[in-house]
Design an enzyme around this catalytic site. Structure first.
Site, PDB file in Angstrom:
ATOM      1  N   SER A 197       0.843  -1.195   0.000  1.00  0.00           N
ATOM      2  CA  SER A 197       0.000   0.000   0.000  1.00  0.00           C
ATOM      3  C   SER A 197       0.879   1.245   0.000  1.00  0.00           C
ATOM      4  O   SER A 197       1.920   1.280   0.649  1.00  0.00           O
ATOM      5  CB  SER A 197      -0.900  -0.005   1.240  1.00  0.00           C
ATOM      6  OG  SER A 197      -1.687   1.165   1.304  1.00  0.00           O
ATOM      7  N   CYS A 198       0.420   2.266  -0.732  1.00  0.00           N
ATOM      8  CA  CYS A 198       1.117   3.554  -0.762  1.00  0.00           C
ATOM      9  C   CYS A 198       0.075   4.646  -0.529  1.00  0.00           C
ATOM     10  O   CYS A 198      -0.906   4.423   0.162  1.00  0.00           O
ATOM     11  CB  CYS A 198       1.852   3.731  -2.088  1.00  0.00           C
ATOM     12  SG  CYS A 198       0.757   3.712  -3.528  1.00  0.00           S
ATOM     13  N   TYR A 199       0.274   5.810  -1.094  1.00  0.00           N
ATOM     14  CA  TYR A 199      -0.688   6.904  -0.918  1.00  0.00           C
ATOM     15  C   TYR A 199      -1.960   6.674  -1.728  1.00  0.00           C
ATOM     16  O   TYR A 199      -3.061   6.693  -1.199  1.00  0.00           O
ATOM     17  CB  TYR A 199      -0.065   8.247  -1.335  1.00  0.00           C
ATOM     18  CG  TYR A 199       1.116   8.640  -0.505  1.00  0.00           C
ATOM     19  CD1 TYR A 199       0.946   9.263   0.721  1.00  0.00           C
ATOM     20  CD2 TYR A 199       2.406   8.372  -0.938  1.00  0.00           C
ATOM     21  CE1 TYR A 199       2.042   9.622   1.493  1.00  0.00           C
ATOM     22  CE2 TYR A 199       3.503   8.727  -0.177  1.00  0.00           C
ATOM     23  CZ  TYR A 199       3.313   9.351   1.032  1.00  0.00           C
ATOM     24  OH  TYR A 199       4.397   9.694   1.789  1.00  0.00           O
TER      25      TYR A 199
ATOM     26  N   PHE B 150      -3.661   3.843   0.477  1.00  0.00           N
ATOM     27  CA  PHE B 150      -4.213   4.126   1.806  1.00  0.00           C
ATOM     28  C   PHE B 150      -5.449   5.013   1.707  1.00  0.00           C
ATOM     29  O   PHE B 150      -6.389   4.868   2.489  1.00  0.00           O
ATOM     30  CB  PHE B 150      -3.154   4.767   2.708  1.00  0.00           C
ATOM     31  CG  PHE B 150      -3.647   5.025   4.102  1.00  0.00           C
ATOM     32  CD1 PHE B 150      -3.955   3.972   4.952  1.00  0.00           C
ATOM     33  CD2 PHE B 150      -3.827   6.316   4.563  1.00  0.00           C
ATOM     34  CE1 PHE B 150      -4.427   4.203   6.239  1.00  0.00           C
ATOM     35  CE2 PHE B 150      -4.290   6.562   5.844  1.00  0.00           C
ATOM     36  CZ  PHE B 150      -4.595   5.499   6.685  1.00  0.00           C
TER      37      PHE B 150
END
Length: 105
Positions: free
Chosen positions: A62-64, A91
């Site tokens: 998961s990232c932004y 996220f």
């Protein structure tokens, strides 16, 4: 090759298959809030990640917003990990879906 999945599918994998969710956002954002049970994956924590996760364990990145996670997911596949996923929407999507988060406040 990694698979892209929805935040809901990621949460289901975490519950049903004990998948590890790794968050690649910066330290400040991760500390402020992150998906419940997430591991903060950085260059410095990669060694610890390698100890904790076997090559066939399910790992969700998961990232932004779901863009950078694709690169890290591809990197993990190149390193020999077989069961890699990237969260669509990152996220931000996780929060929009109302899934559990842990916060510093």
């Amino acid at each position: 090759m990694f698979k892209e999945i929805t935040p809901q599918q990621a949460w289901q994998l975490m519950i049903e298959e004990n998948a590890t969710l790794v968050d690649i956002r910066d330290e400040q954002r991760f500390t402020y809030s992150h998906a419940k049970g997430a591991f903060h994956l950085t260059g410095q924590s990669y060694g610890k990640f390698q100890i904790q996760c076997d090559f066939d364990d399910p790992v969700i990145v998961s990232c932004y917003h779901g863009i950078s996670s694709r690169n890290v997911a591809a990197f993990l596949v190149e390193q020999g990990y077989d069961n890699i996923y990237s969260i669509i929407g990152g996220f931000e999507g996780w929060q929009r879906a109302g899934l559990p988060i842990e916060t510093a406040y």
